[in-house]
Scaffold this motif. Sequence first.
Motif, PDB file in Angstrom:
ATOM      1  N   PRO A 144      -5.671  10.502  -1.648  1.00 30.72           N
ATOM      2  CA  PRO A 144      -6.982   9.897  -1.387  1.00 30.72           C
ATOM      3  C   PRO A 144      -6.874   8.606  -0.590  1.00 30.72           C
ATOM      4  O   PRO A 144      -5.783   8.082  -0.384  1.00 30.72           O
ATOM      5  CB  PRO A 144      -7.506   9.609  -2.805  1.00 30.72           C
ATOM      6  N   ALA A 145      -8.010   8.109  -0.174  1.00 32.80           N
ATOM      7  CA  ALA A 145      -8.040   6.832   0.554  1.00 32.80           C
ATOM      8  C   ALA A 145      -7.566   5.720  -0.377  1.00 32.80           C
ATOM      9  O   ALA A 145      -8.014   5.633  -1.520  1.00 32.80           O
ATOM     10  CB  ALA A 145      -9.449   6.549   1.038  1.00 32.80           C
ATOM     11  N   ILE A 146      -6.655   4.892   0.125  1.00 27.00           N
ATOM     12  CA  ILE A 146      -6.186   3.726  -0.635  1.00 27.00           C
ATOM     13  C   ILE A 146      -6.314   2.517   0.288  1.00 27.00           C
ATOM     14  O   ILE A 146      -5.610   2.442   1.303  1.00 27.00           O
ATOM     15  CB  ILE A 146      -4.720   3.907  -1.093  1.00 27.00           C
ATOM     16  N   PHE A 147      -7.224   1.633  -0.053  1.00 27.47           N
ATOM     17  CA  PHE A 147      -7.499   0.487   0.815  1.00 27.47           C
ATOM     18  C   PHE A 147      -7.197  -0.814   0.092  1.00 27.47           C
ATOM     19  O   PHE A 147      -7.347  -0.907  -1.124  1.00 27.47           O
ATOM     20  CB  PHE A 147      -8.986   0.452   1.213  1.00 27.47           C
ATOM     21  N   ARG A 148      -6.836  -1.824   0.874  1.00 26.36           N
ATOM     22  CA  ARG A 148      -6.830  -3.184   0.348  1.00 26.36           C
ATOM     23  C   ARG A 148      -8.276  -3.654   0.291  1.00 26.36           C
ATOM     24  O   ARG A 148      -9.022  -3.483   1.263  1.00 26.36           O
ATOM     25  CB  ARG A 148      -6.067  -4.116   1.296  1.00 26.36           C
ATOM     26  N   VAL A 149      -8.646  -4.232  -0.805  1.00 30.83           N
ATOM     27  CA  VAL A 149     -10.058  -4.597  -0.973  1.00 30.83           C
ATOM     28  C   VAL A 149     -10.175  -6.011  -1.519  1.00 30.83           C
ATOM     29  O   VAL A 149      -9.432  -6.399  -2.421  1.00 30.83           O
ATOM     30  CB  VAL A 149     -10.734  -3.596  -1.945  1.00 30.83           C
ATOM     31  N   ASP A 150     -11.082  -6.745  -0.938  1.00 31.63           N
ATOM     32  CA  ASP A 150     -11.525  -7.996  -1.545  1.00 31.63           C
ATOM     33  C   ASP A 150     -12.864  -7.663  -2.187  1.00 31.63           C
ATOM     34  O   ASP A 150     -13.859  -7.433  -1.483  1.00 31.63           O
ATOM     35  CB  ASP A 150     -11.684  -9.073  -0.469  1.00 31.63           C
TER      36      ASP A 150
ATOM     37  N   VAL B 223     -16.470   2.960  -0.729  1.00 31.00           N
ATOM     38  CA  VAL B 223     -17.429   3.975  -1.168  1.00 31.00           C
ATOM     39  C   VAL B 223     -17.650   5.013  -0.057  1.00 31.00           C
ATOM     40  O   VAL B 223     -17.768   6.210  -0.317  1.00 31.00           O
ATOM     41  CB  VAL B 223     -18.772   3.317  -1.581  1.00 31.00           C
TER      42      VAL B 223
ATOM     43  N   LEU C 120       0.823  -1.222   0.000  1.00 30.69           N
ATOM     44  CA  LEU C 120       0.000   0.000   0.000  1.00 30.69           C
ATOM     45  C   LEU C 120       0.850   1.262   0.000  1.00 30.69           C
ATOM     46  O   LEU C 120       0.501   2.259  -0.629  1.00 30.69           O
ATOM     47  CB  LEU C 120      -0.893   0.027   1.237  1.00 30.69           C
TER      48      LEU C 120
ATOM     49  N   MET D 165     -16.840   0.113   2.471  1.00 28.50           N
ATOM     50  CA  MET D 165     -15.887   0.996   3.158  1.00 28.50           C
ATOM     51  C   MET D 165     -15.198   1.926   2.160  1.00 28.50           C
ATOM     52  O   MET D 165     -14.960   3.102   2.446  1.00 28.50           O
ATOM     53  CB  MET D 165     -14.855   0.135   3.899  1.00 28.50           C
TER      54      MET D 165
ATOM     55  N   ASP E 105     -15.880  -4.514   2.434  1.00 30.42           N
ATOM     56  CA  ASP E 105     -14.708  -3.836   1.873  1.00 30.42           C
ATOM     57  C   ASP E 105     -15.128  -2.783   0.839  1.00 30.42           C
ATOM     58  O   ASP E 105     -14.646  -1.648   0.845  1.00 30.42           O
ATOM     59  CB  ASP E 105     -13.773  -4.848   1.189  1.00 30.42           C
TER      60      ASP E 105
ATOM     61  N   ARG F 225       0.585   4.626  -2.236  1.00 28.18           N
ATOM     62  CA  ARG F 225       0.460   5.987  -1.675  1.00 28.18           C
ATOM     63  C   ARG F 225       1.531   6.900  -2.258  1.00 28.18           C
ATOM     64  O   ARG F 225       1.258   8.055  -2.594  1.00 28.18           O
ATOM     65  CB  ARG F 225       0.561   5.932  -0.146  1.00 28.18           C
TER      66      ARG F 225
END
Lengths: 181, 430
Positions: free
Chosen positions: A150-156, A167, A134, A165, A162, A138
Amino acid sequence: MRHNKIIFSGTVGAGKSTAIAALSDIVPVSTEAVATDDTAKIKKSTTVAMDYGLLYLPGGEKVMLYGTPGQERFSFMWNILAEGGIGLVLLVNNAAPDPLHSLEKYLLAFKTFIANTAVAIGVTHMDKPSPIGLADYRRKVAEITKPPVPAIFRVDARRRDDVAMLVKALLYTLNPGLSES
Amino acid sequence: MNTPSTLGDSQTSWLQFAAIADVDAHLPTNEEAASIRKSIFDRDDGQSIALFLLQASHVDAYAIRLALENDAKHRVCLVENIAAAQVVLIDCDRPGADGAMRQVAMHGKDAIGYASNPKEQHKRFPNIIVLGKPIKIDELIQALTLVSAVAIKAPSRPVEQVTTIPKPTAPAAAHRQAARPFVDAPSRFGESLSGENIDICGSNGDIAGTRSGEPPAKLFFHPEHYLLGPLLRAVRESKTTGLPRAVVGLPRMIRVASTPEAVCRTDFSHNRLRPASMTQLPRGAVLVVPDPGPCNDEGKETLYATRDLLWNVAIWAARGRLPKGSDPYQPVFLRAIPDFTRCFAPPYAETIATLWARKFASPVEIATELGIPQRYVFAFFTAARFAGLLDKRADAAALDSCQNARSSAAPANRCSLAFSRIVRKLINAL
């Protein structure tokens, strides 16, 4: 009545259709076709025009979820679908070759749209071994865009929590003062 | 009041609850208390105080059990029914606390309470000691000592004597409850009555909006007293040496590696890691050692990014407090929004994160701007600090850009109602 529209875009195999299906209150409308080019190495079918899902809100209000095709040859659809959208959920397949370059391409392609709205980035397939984490995303985003990152998430993409979160993060980026109550 | 002065080192808390427990008539002298404490702490005769947890949440029950196992295994034993207990510990914040008190009285047992606001609860239950939340194990043992001392001084206390517990204010309610005395009977030990979210950020009040003297001591916690301290040490040692480390001394091990990527592996389940993080640990009980390698049930280990694990362990330890040495008035900048799909998000986390990523501000300022209790921002600050997401300096260009972002976001406020509805839909509130 105003309906809100959220755009899901990103690389081939990142899970855009899956993410929309995970979140949508209806069975998504999709335009899948048998993959014939390099995409066939990743999956059997691919989106060629768009995916469409819906979130129903009280009072008949709807949130439309539009997914763009991942392949660049269908990129003419990206701007068409994005028009009137409130923000972009960008999904990146971390298992694909050079995902950071893909991320850059998409951020540049949606540059104007993002400047007028917001973006939240979901990185998928992070359970597979990869030297890219991640923090690399970033750093890359910080190079390309102006702060705040911006928000950077690990997503399944299969998990509704996920995707929801991600959205949510998009909506908070648009307005940090949102209330959940 | 005979305030024992030799009962451990957390004197402030001890004095606080000793003051609350206004049971002068039964208090032992200092010498008696010290003697009794010694008999409890140093006993090796196999006897221990039988403690029953009534109305305790799953999290509290686990935390207390873990702490007792670590620090007072041979002195206090948890029992699974009230009949076998010498002392009963009751969560006074729970709705069934009145019923629990009656149940204790009917069995003729001694009770100790614990609550977020012990002073307030002591007014409600004036005949018992009420400890504060989060419960500290040394205070609990001290309270057990005191209660034992009282029991020794009045060994033949008749059951009727304890029926003087205050009645509910509404007579009708009292009548109803008397007619069905166990309607509020709490669950067995370890069973949850839900509501554990109360424990996430504690109950501390706000401090002054501008710097005026020293903030209260209870605003701060020492990471070394929790799992957080050893975990942080393990991460640092692993980073410095390049070798894997392990945190041992808890029921489960946490293995820390820095290469090829910073990850932690543990067979702690999420549900068990949280109470383990919230529990004050006896000094020296948890150690950082070279990683002994995978344990037998390696397949059950969960892999965490080190930052995420530090975030979670920190936020659970913090409970709305700040790590010792931090300044609630010092402006900081959030370098990145935490990965909330993997990091535990306390109340208001998303809104705090978004604002703090755009504004160089102190925790107090963020709370003021958002109009939320400071404890939520303090918890966030603590977690972000240990996850390495805070900058004490922000460059001017970044600030300008963020300022522009805030200005351009302003028109979106028109949509805030719609966006709020979408958010509520996403969290299944609609």
